[in-house]
Design a protein around this motif. Structure first.
Motif, PDB file in Angstrom:
ATOM      1  N   ARG A  86      41.558   4.092  55.579  1.00  0.00           N
ATOM      2  CA  ARG A  86      42.104   3.918  54.236  1.00  0.00           C
ATOM      3  C   ARG A  86      43.557   3.486  54.363  1.00  0.00           C
ATOM      4  O   ARG A  86      44.339   4.119  55.077  1.00  0.00           O
ATOM      5  CB  ARG A  86      42.024   5.200  53.426  1.00  0.00           C
ATOM      6  CG  ARG A  86      42.658   5.063  52.055  1.00  0.00           C
ATOM      7  CD  ARG A  86      42.461   6.258  51.189  1.00  0.00           C
ATOM      8  NE  ARG A  86      43.176   7.392  51.773  1.00  0.00           N
ATOM      9  CZ  ARG A  86      43.167   8.610  51.258  1.00  0.00           C
ATOM     10  NH1 ARG A  86      42.455   8.862  50.197  1.00  0.00           N
ATOM     11  NH2 ARG A  86      43.839   9.575  51.831  1.00  0.00           N
ATOM     12  N   VAL A  87      43.918   2.416  53.699  1.00  0.00           N
ATOM     13  CA  VAL A  87      45.300   1.942  53.649  1.00  0.00           C
ATOM     14  C   VAL A  87      45.776   2.118  52.209  1.00  0.00           C
ATOM     15  O   VAL A  87      45.124   1.667  51.273  1.00  0.00           O
ATOM     16  CB  VAL A  87      45.414   0.466  54.081  1.00  0.00           C
ATOM     17  CG1 VAL A  87      46.836  -0.037  53.900  1.00  0.00           C
ATOM     18  CG2 VAL A  87      44.970   0.296  55.520  1.00  0.00           C
ATOM     19  N   VAL A  88      46.904   2.813  52.047  1.00  0.00           N
ATOM     20  CA  VAL A  88      47.471   3.083  50.730  1.00  0.00           C
ATOM     21  C   VAL A  88      48.829   2.390  50.635  1.00  0.00           C
ATOM     22  O   VAL A  88      49.660   2.528  51.534  1.00  0.00           O
ATOM     23  CB  VAL A  88      47.651   4.601  50.499  1.00  0.00           C
ATOM     24  CG1 VAL A  88      48.268   4.869  49.140  1.00  0.00           C
ATOM     25  CG2 VAL A  88      46.325   5.324  50.643  1.00  0.00           C
ATOM     26  N   VAL A  89      49.017   1.642  49.561  1.00  0.00           N
ATOM     27  CA  VAL A  89      50.296   0.987  49.316  1.00  0.00           C
ATOM     28  C   VAL A  89      50.856   1.533  48.006  1.00  0.00           C
ATOM     29  O   VAL A  89      50.206   1.453  46.969  1.00  0.00           O
ATOM     30  CB  VAL A  89      50.151  -0.548  49.224  1.00  0.00           C
ATOM     31  CG1 VAL A  89      51.510  -1.192  48.979  1.00  0.00           C
ATOM     32  CG2 VAL A  89      49.505  -1.106  50.473  1.00  0.00           C
ATOM     33  N   LYS A  90      52.051   2.113  48.086  1.00  0.00           N
ATOM     34  CA  LYS A  90      52.741   2.607  46.889  1.00  0.00           C
ATOM     35  C   LYS A  90      53.819   1.595  46.538  1.00  0.00           C
ATOM     36  O   LYS A  90      54.583   1.161  47.389  1.00  0.00           O
ATOM     37  CB  LYS A  90      53.370   3.970  47.154  1.00  0.00           C
ATOM     38  CG  LYS A  90      52.359   5.055  47.383  1.00  0.00           C
ATOM     39  CD  LYS A  90      53.027   6.381  47.614  1.00  0.00           C
ATOM     40  CE  LYS A  90      51.958   7.434  47.894  1.00  0.00           C
ATOM     41  NZ  LYS A  90      52.539   8.728  48.182  1.00  0.00           N
ATOM     42  N   ALA A  91      53.855   1.220  45.265  1.00  0.00           N
ATOM     43  CA  ALA A  91      54.815   0.218  44.809  1.00  0.00           C
ATOM     44  C   ALA A  91      55.218   0.537  43.374  1.00  0.00           C
ATOM     45  O   ALA A  91      54.709   1.477  42.764  1.00  0.00           O
ATOM     46  CB  ALA A  91      54.196  -1.168  44.901  1.00  0.00           C
ATOM     47  N   PHE A 105      52.925   2.517  40.817  1.00  0.00           N
ATOM     48  CA  PHE A 105      51.472   2.506  40.965  1.00  0.00           C
ATOM     49  C   PHE A 105      51.122   2.580  42.438  1.00  0.00           C
ATOM     50  O   PHE A 105      51.960   2.381  43.308  1.00  0.00           O
ATOM     51  CB  PHE A 105      50.836   1.277  40.290  1.00  0.00           C
ATOM     52  CG  PHE A 105      51.272  -0.045  40.861  1.00  0.00           C
ATOM     53  CD1 PHE A 105      50.552  -0.649  41.878  1.00  0.00           C
ATOM     54  CD2 PHE A 105      52.391  -0.691  40.371  1.00  0.00           C
ATOM     55  CE1 PHE A 105      50.940  -1.862  42.401  1.00  0.00           C
ATOM     56  CE2 PHE A 105      52.790  -1.912  40.877  1.00  0.00           C
ATOM     57  CZ  PHE A 105      52.064  -2.501  41.897  1.00  0.00           C
ATOM     58  N   GLU A 106      49.874   2.913  42.692  1.00  0.00           N
ATOM     59  CA  GLU A 106      49.378   3.083  44.058  1.00  0.00           C
ATOM     60  C   GLU A 106      48.010   2.425  44.148  1.00  0.00           C
ATOM     61  O   GLU A 106      47.166   2.614  43.284  1.00  0.00           O
ATOM     62  CB  GLU A 106      49.270   4.581  44.346  1.00  0.00           C
ATOM     63  CG  GLU A 106      48.780   4.939  45.699  1.00  0.00           C
ATOM     64  CD  GLU A 106      48.759   6.445  45.900  1.00  0.00           C
ATOM     65  OE1 GLU A 106      47.669   6.969  46.161  1.00  0.00           O
ATOM     66  OE2 GLU A 106      49.818   7.080  45.773  1.00  0.00           O
ATOM     67  N   VAL A 107      47.801   1.637  45.208  1.00  0.00           N
ATOM     68  CA  VAL A 107      46.506   1.007  45.425  1.00  0.00           C
ATOM     69  C   VAL A 107      45.988   1.392  46.802  1.00  0.00           C
ATOM     70  O   VAL A 107      46.753   1.715  47.697  1.00  0.00           O
ATOM     71  CB  VAL A 107      46.573  -0.535  45.286  1.00  0.00           C
ATOM     72  CG1 VAL A 107      46.953  -0.937  43.871  1.00  0.00           C
ATOM     73  CG2 VAL A 107      47.542  -1.131  46.271  1.00  0.00           C
ATOM     74  N   GLU A 108      44.670   1.386  46.943  1.00  0.00           N
ATOM     75  CA  GLU A 108      44.040   1.756  48.208  1.00  0.00           C
ATOM     76  C   GLU A 108      43.039   0.689  48.634  1.00  0.00           C
ATOM     77  O   GLU A 108      42.425   0.040  47.800  1.00  0.00           O
ATOM     78  CB  GLU A 108      43.269   3.080  48.048  1.00  0.00           C
ATOM     79  CG  GLU A 108      44.119   4.263  47.720  1.00  0.00           C
ATOM     80  CD  GLU A 108      43.290   5.538  47.628  1.00  0.00           C
ATOM     81  OE1 GLU A 108      42.061   5.488  47.834  1.00  0.00           O
ATOM     82  OE2 GLU A 108      43.881   6.584  47.360  1.00  0.00           O
ATOM     83  N   GLY A 109      42.915   0.563  49.940  1.00  0.00           N
ATOM     84  CA  GLY A 109      41.890  -0.278  50.518  1.00  0.00           C
ATOM     85  C   GLY A 109      41.097   0.543  51.509  1.00  0.00           C
ATOM     86  O   GLY A 109      41.679   1.318  52.270  1.00  0.00           O
ATOM     87  N   HIS A 110      39.786   0.449  51.491  1.00  0.00           N
ATOM     88  CA  HIS A 110      38.903   1.211  52.376  1.00  0.00           C
ATOM     89  C   HIS A 110      38.023   0.275  53.178  1.00  0.00           C
ATOM     90  O   HIS A 110      37.630  -0.774  52.676  1.00  0.00           O
ATOM     91  CB  HIS A 110      37.986   2.134  51.577  1.00  0.00           C
ATOM     92  CG  HIS A 110      38.709   3.127  50.726  1.00  0.00           C
ATOM     93  ND1 HIS A 110      39.105   2.828  49.444  1.00  0.00           N
ATOM     94  CD2 HIS A 110      39.108   4.382  50.965  1.00  0.00           C
ATOM     95  CE1 HIS A 110      39.709   3.880  48.933  1.00  0.00           C
ATOM     96  NE2 HIS A 110      39.737   4.840  49.833  1.00  0.00           N
ATOM     97  N   ALA A 111      37.682   0.706  54.379  1.00  0.00           N
ATOM     98  CA  ALA A 111      36.723  -0.044  55.186  1.00  0.00           C
ATOM     99  C   ALA A 111      36.055   0.911  56.159  1.00  0.00           C
ATOM    100  O   ALA A 111      36.675   1.847  56.658  1.00  0.00           O
ATOM    101  CB  ALA A 111      37.401  -1.169  55.949  1.00  0.00           C
ATOM    102  N   VAL A 112      34.787   0.674  56.429  1.00  0.00           N
ATOM    103  CA  VAL A 112      34.040   1.472  57.395  1.00  0.00           C
ATOM    104  C   VAL A 112      34.385   0.973  58.786  1.00  0.00           C
ATOM    105  O   VAL A 112      34.368  -0.234  59.049  1.00  0.00           O
ATOM    106  CB  VAL A 112      32.517   1.386  57.128  1.00  0.00           C
ATOM    107  CG1 VAL A 112      31.740   2.125  58.198  1.00  0.00           C
ATOM    108  CG2 VAL A 112      32.194   1.937  55.753  1.00  0.00           C
ATOM    109  N   LYS A 113      34.690   1.888  59.671  1.00  0.00           N
ATOM    110  CA  LYS A 113      35.130   1.555  61.039  1.00  0.00           C
ATOM    111  C   LYS A 113      33.955   1.063  61.870  1.00  0.00           C
ATOM    112  O   LYS A 113      32.855   1.583  61.804  1.00  0.00           O
ATOM    113  CB  LYS A 113      35.726   2.813  61.694  1.00  0.00           C
ATOM    114  CG  LYS A 113      36.366   2.595  63.010  1.00  0.00           C
ATOM    115  CD  LYS A 113      37.812   2.338  62.847  1.00  0.00           C
ATOM    116  CE  LYS A 113      38.482   2.360  64.222  1.00  0.00           C
ATOM    117  NZ  LYS A 113      39.352   1.241  64.383  1.00  0.00           N
ATOM    118  N   GLU A 114      34.191  -0.001  62.651  1.00  0.00           N
ATOM    119  CA  GLU A 114      33.171  -0.486  63.570  1.00  0.00           C
ATOM    120  C   GLU A 114      33.041   0.498  64.717  1.00  0.00           C
ATOM    121  O   GLU A 114      34.018   1.069  65.174  1.00  0.00           O
ATOM    122  CB  GLU A 114      33.565  -1.852  64.126  1.00  0.00           C
ATOM    123  CG  GLU A 114      33.487  -2.970  63.155  1.00  0.00           C
ATOM    124  CD  GLU A 114      33.850  -4.307  63.788  1.00  0.00           C
ATOM    125  OE1 GLU A 114      34.106  -4.355  65.005  1.00  0.00           O
ATOM    126  OE2 GLU A 114      33.864  -5.291  63.051  1.00  0.00           O
TER     127      GLU A 114
END
Length: 117
Positions: A86-91, A105-114
């Protein structure tokens, strides 16, 4: 001339408000895409969350003013029983163009690990 003044008093603030909403959406979408791309980058085999954090920072740099981004963090998480990132960017987005007090605001990006399986 009086008609122009009366109409412009209504039209100019409306135009500036639409412009501000467009600017906010552009910045939020750009930061959201950077967070998502950072998570996908970190989810690749043999990469760790710090790589995704660095990648997200690199994507935002030069596109969005550095003062608008407060923090970028990445951490391992579990997504529906699978290891992930999970990558979280606060701006924040200033209320008047790119200056002045702003809305955070805060946005998140998620990805399943290989995995190597």
């Amino acid at each position: 001339m009086v008609d122009f003044v009366l109409v412009s008093v209504l039209v100019v603030p409306l135009f500036l408000a639409v412009l501000q909403v467009g600017l906010y959406l552009y910045i939020r979408n750009t930061i959201t895409a950077a967070a998502s791309e950072g998570a996908h980058y970190a989810a690749v085999l043999n990469r760790d969350p710090a790589d995704g954090e660095e990648h997200a920072r690199r994507l935002v740099t030069g596109v969005v003013r550095d003062e608008l981004v407060e923090a970028v963090t990445a951490e391992p998480v579990e997504i529906e029983g699978q290891p992930g990132v999970r990558v979280v960017v606060k701006a924040h987005m200033p209320a008047l163009g790119l200056w002045g007090p702003g809305l955070g605001f805060e946005v998140e990006g998620h990805a399943v690990k290989e995995t190597g399986e």
